[in-house]
Design a protein around this motif. Structure first.
Motif, PDB file in Angstrom:
ATOM      1  N   THR A 499      18.549  14.398   0.866  1.00  0.00           N
ATOM      2  CA  THR A 499      17.234  13.974   0.376  1.00  0.00           C
ATOM      3  C   THR A 499      16.320  13.591   1.534  1.00  0.00           C
ATOM      4  O   THR A 499      15.133  13.963   1.548  1.00  0.00           O
ATOM      5  CB  THR A 499      17.395  12.779  -0.576  1.00  0.00           C
ATOM      6  OG1 THR A 499      18.333  13.106  -1.590  1.00  0.00           O
ATOM      7  CG2 THR A 499      16.071  12.410  -1.207  1.00  0.00           C
ATOM      8  N   ALA A 502      14.836  16.635   3.341  1.00  0.00           N
ATOM      9  CA  ALA A 502      13.977  17.542   2.567  1.00  0.00           C
ATOM     10  C   ALA A 502      12.758  16.836   1.983  1.00  0.00           C
ATOM     11  O   ALA A 502      11.638  17.348   2.063  1.00  0.00           O
ATOM     12  CB  ALA A 502      14.789  18.193   1.441  1.00  0.00           C
ATOM     13  N   THR A 503      12.954  15.661   1.395  1.00  0.00           N
ATOM     14  CA  THR A 503      11.846  14.919   0.767  1.00  0.00           C
ATOM     15  C   THR A 503      11.854  13.482   1.280  1.00  0.00           C
ATOM     16  O   THR A 503      12.262  12.556   0.566  1.00  0.00           O
ATOM     17  CB  THR A 503      11.983  14.941  -0.767  1.00  0.00           C
ATOM     18  OG1 THR A 503      13.267  14.419  -1.142  1.00  0.00           O
ATOM     19  CG2 THR A 503      11.842  16.353  -1.311  1.00  0.00           C
ATOM     20  N   SER A 506      10.461  10.130  -0.565  1.00  0.00           N
ATOM     21  CA  SER A 506      11.141   9.612  -1.744  1.00  0.00           C
ATOM     22  C   SER A 506      12.288   8.665  -1.412  1.00  0.00           C
ATOM     23  O   SER A 506      12.717   7.902  -2.270  1.00  0.00           O
ATOM     24  CB  SER A 506      11.671  10.775  -2.589  1.00  0.00           C
ATOM     25  OG  SER A 506      12.699  11.468  -1.887  1.00  0.00           O
ATOM     26  N   PRO A 552       5.664  14.021   2.099  1.00  0.00           N
ATOM     27  CA  PRO A 552       6.430  14.245   0.860  1.00  0.00           C
ATOM     28  C   PRO A 552       7.597  15.203   1.046  1.00  0.00           C
ATOM     29  O   PRO A 552       8.691  14.970   0.534  1.00  0.00           O
ATOM     30  CB  PRO A 552       5.382  14.815  -0.107  1.00  0.00           C
ATOM     31  CG  PRO A 552       4.064  14.404   0.446  1.00  0.00           C
ATOM     32  CD  PRO A 552       4.234  14.352   1.931  1.00  0.00           C
ATOM     33  N   THR A 553       7.372  16.294   1.755  1.00  0.00           N
ATOM     34  CA  THR A 553       8.429  17.297   1.939  1.00  0.00           C
ATOM     35  C   THR A 553       8.412  17.818   3.369  1.00  0.00           C
ATOM     36  O   THR A 553       7.383  17.752   4.061  1.00  0.00           O
ATOM     37  CB  THR A 553       8.234  18.493   0.981  1.00  0.00           C
ATOM     38  OG1 THR A 553       6.960  19.099   1.240  1.00  0.00           O
ATOM     39  CG2 THR A 553       8.333  18.059  -0.468  1.00  0.00           C
ATOM     40  N   ASN A 555       9.300  21.372   5.542  1.00  0.00           N
ATOM     41  CA  ASN A 555       9.650  22.780   5.426  1.00  0.00           C
ATOM     42  C   ASN A 555      10.921  23.074   6.221  1.00  0.00           C
ATOM     43  O   ASN A 555      11.510  22.181   6.839  1.00  0.00           O
ATOM     44  CB  ASN A 555       8.481  23.667   5.874  1.00  0.00           C
ATOM     45  CG  ASN A 555       8.097  23.419   7.330  1.00  0.00           C
ATOM     46  OD1 ASN A 555       8.891  22.914   8.128  1.00  0.00           O
ATOM     47  ND2 ASN A 555       6.862  23.766   7.683  1.00  0.00           N
ATOM     48  N   GLN A 559      13.010  20.683   8.740  1.00  0.00           N
ATOM     49  CA  GLN A 559      14.363  20.258   8.375  1.00  0.00           C
ATOM     50  C   GLN A 559      15.338  20.538   9.520  1.00  0.00           C
ATOM     51  O   GLN A 559      16.248  19.751   9.780  1.00  0.00           O
ATOM     52  CB  GLN A 559      14.821  20.963   7.108  1.00  0.00           C
ATOM     53  CG  GLN A 559      14.133  20.482   5.843  1.00  0.00           C
ATOM     54  CD  GLN A 559      14.671  21.176   4.610  1.00  0.00           C
ATOM     55  OE1 GLN A 559      15.875  21.334   4.451  1.00  0.00           O
ATOM     56  NE2 GLN A 559      13.771  21.578   3.722  1.00  0.00           N
TER      57      GLN A 559
END
Length: 585
Positions: A499, A502-503, A506, A552-553, A555, A559
């Motif tokens: 998590t 990737a995000t 959160s 938020p994320t 790419n 990553q």
């Protein structure tokens, strides 16, 4: 030059060195020899030609009249040799009737040996006429003989290691039989010379995953593949001599212990050099070492590869480390993969050996990471294991393996599936090791030109959000392990790595709260360490604003940088203060 043309040239060199049979003959695995009296009676028990211990013995390679593929249901026998289902009408397979095969063997030799005056050929003909399958048990012949290939010999010739097919009369007869076959003539697509066209090409054996009886590169087995009234091989005219030459050379290179093959995923990859025997052995040995093949003395070849890598970092050409090998030696790499009844060429590369070696060494240099993996120059197979679930070789993505090696040897961009596959493995098992991080680093450099962001060692000035978040995640994990000691059943890497990479938005607020708790505990027990970790977190966060850092994320590229930053920072915590300094870029 096409792949088949280069294999024909390789066959010519093998023939000069007496490492390949002449046209019309093939090297086959022969298990037993049946000695015969002149009148055709067996002269005692069959002789086991196999070598080795235990139940799995290796049959002896022997030059015999060439075999051929046996498609369809009509039995077709080989000349002067065959397996026991044909020669004796005996097979170990339950319910397999050997009578039609024995009849085919008799019919062929009655026809081809008619009128011969040679004692050896006459002895074989008399044996065939008198033999009955029930004689196998009556004579007490061994069970392990069943389904083995068998040759024959006169008892008087056996001491001189002369078989029936070796006798001058047998060789002359076989030459006449080969020349008597009426076949269409055309210009050969491989050699350009006019000659009889091969209707069916000899079988290619030894390709992993293909049919054990052999498969073909060139074949036509349905009317839909044929054109202008041509049948079988006439649709792609290759002469009998060229078909024999390229398949013989390829079968020689595909031998398990032949020193010319390595398995890369599902692709059986063969390689050879167009050079004298000494130069070819030097090039092929070094190439096998680069690929990590189990064909070489690992310790000796690893030192050689390591020396070349060190020299490359100093700007020296590969050729300067191999003075006995001319830099312009032509080198060939061919990858074959199974595809139903045929073989597909996954890729074919022809280049100077020096250029191929340099591209591969450049790939290893792109993968360099600090601290390094145990292997100085890991082979392709070792790297591919890192892409497989549970690190099982059968789980390696088949297409990825061939595409990756092809990109390495051509100096082309890596397949993007390599990036996604490694990221998937990291999210799944959370094992961020040197080989995986090195692979990610090499893809970022080669495909996305991110050499400045993906450096060998820890980069305190890199402000890429992915890299910073990886460093921050490693710092939080270190604070957790230091605060809780050996009581940690699962670190935040085990729980949140997928998590966080990737995000991040959160999950990082939760990680920050956990880190605050761990640092509070450290201030009571290890105040100096708590101060250092506070300072490290501040240094990382100061390189970017919260809005640009906790996005938020991430790419795929970020990553990958997350994994690199995590690896660099985590290992920096555990690096001894007096350890050697990180290498220069």
């Amino acid at each position: 030059m096409s792949a088949l043309a280069s294999l024909v040239r390789a066959y010519d060199r093998l023939l000069e060195r007496e490492e390949a049979p002449p046209f019309g003959y093939s090297l086959e695995k022969i298990g037993f020899l049946i000695p015969l009296e002149v009148d055709g009676r067996p002269a005692g028990m069959p002789i086991d030609l196999r070598h080795g211990n235990g139940k799995k013995k290796d049959a002896r390679l022997m030059q015999v009249p060439a075999s051929f593929k046996r498609p369809g249901v009509t039995p077709k026998a080989f000349f002067l040799w065959d397996n026991t289902a044909y020669t004796l009408g005996i097979s170990a397979a339950d319910g397999k009737d050997g009578a039609p095969r024995l009849a085919a063997f008799r019919e062929r030799h009655h026809r081809d040996l008619a009128g011969t005056n040679d004692p050896g050929l006459n002895a074989l003909l008399r044996f065939i006429e008198a033999w009955r399958p029930e004689d196998f048990d009556r004579l007490g012949w061994p069970e392990e003989m069943k389904d083995q290939n068998v040759v024959f010999s006169l008892e008087s010739d056996r001491r001189n290691d002369i078989r029936v097919h070796d006798r001058p009369a047998a060789r002359a007869l076989w030459a006449r039989l080969c020349a008597a076959n009426e076949k269409a003539e055309a210009a050969c697509l491989v050699t350009g010379e006019r000659g009889p066209i091969a209707r069916l090409h000899p079988a290619i054996k030894g390709v992993w995953g293909a049919q054990t009886a052999g498969a073909s590169i060139v074949s036509f087995n349905l009317d839909a593949f044929e054109s202008y009234g041509h049948e079988q091989g006439e649709n792609a005219p290759v002469s009998e001599a060229a078909a024999f030459a390229y398949t013989t050379a390829l079968n020689r290179f595909l031998e398990k212990d032949g020193g010319h093959r390595v398995q890369i995923g599902d692709a059986s990859t063969v390689f050879w050099a167009d050079a004298s025997q000494a130069e070819a052995s030097e090039a092929e040995g070094l190439f096998a070492a680069l690929l990590g093949a189990d064909l070489v003395d690992e310790s000796a070849e690893a030192k050689k590869v390591g020396a070349i890598l060190d020299g490359m970092r100093q700007g020296k050409p590969v050729a300067s480390f191999i003075p006995t090998l001319p830099p312009d030696v032509r080198f060939y790499v061919l990858a074959l993969a199974p595809n139903a009844a045929r073989l597909s060429m996954r890729f074919y590369i022809e280049s100077d050996f020096g250029a191929l070696a340099e591209r591969y060494l450049e790939h290893l240099e792109r993968m360099r990471i600090f601290p390094p993996a145990r292997e100085e120059a890991p082979g392709v197979w070792r790297l591919l294991i890192e892409t497989a679930p549970q690190r099982k070789s059968e789980n390696i993505p088949p297409q990825l393996a061939g595409d990756w090696l092809r990109a390495i040897l051509l100096g082309a961009p890596y397949p993007l599936t390599l990036l996604s596959t490694i990221l998937m493995r990291l999210r799944s098992d959370h094992d961020v090791n040197a080989l995986r991080v090195g692979i990610l680093k090499s893809v970022l450099i080669r495909n996305f030109d991110l050499a400045e962001e993906a450096k060998v060692a820890l980069d305190p000035e890199n402000d890429n959000p992915g890299y910073l978040l990886g460093r921050l995640f490693a710092t939080y994990e270190y604070a957790q392990t230091q605060a809780l000691g050996g009581n940690v059943n699962a670190t935040i890497r085990d729980q949140y790595y997928g998590t966080a990479s990737a995000t991040p938005r959160s999950v990082f607020p939760l990680l920050q709260r956990k880190a605050t708790h761990h640092l509070s505990k450290l201030r009571k027990e290890k105040p100096g360490l708590a101060v250092n970790l506070d300072r490290k977190i501040g240094e990382i966060c100061e390189l970017a604003s919260p809005e640009s850092l906790f996005v938020p994320t991430l790419n795929a590229q970020r990553q990958a940088l997350f994994a690199i930053g995590y690896y660099h920072q985590r290992n920096d915590f555990y690096r001894s203060k007096d350890a050697a300094a990180a290498p220069q870029e």
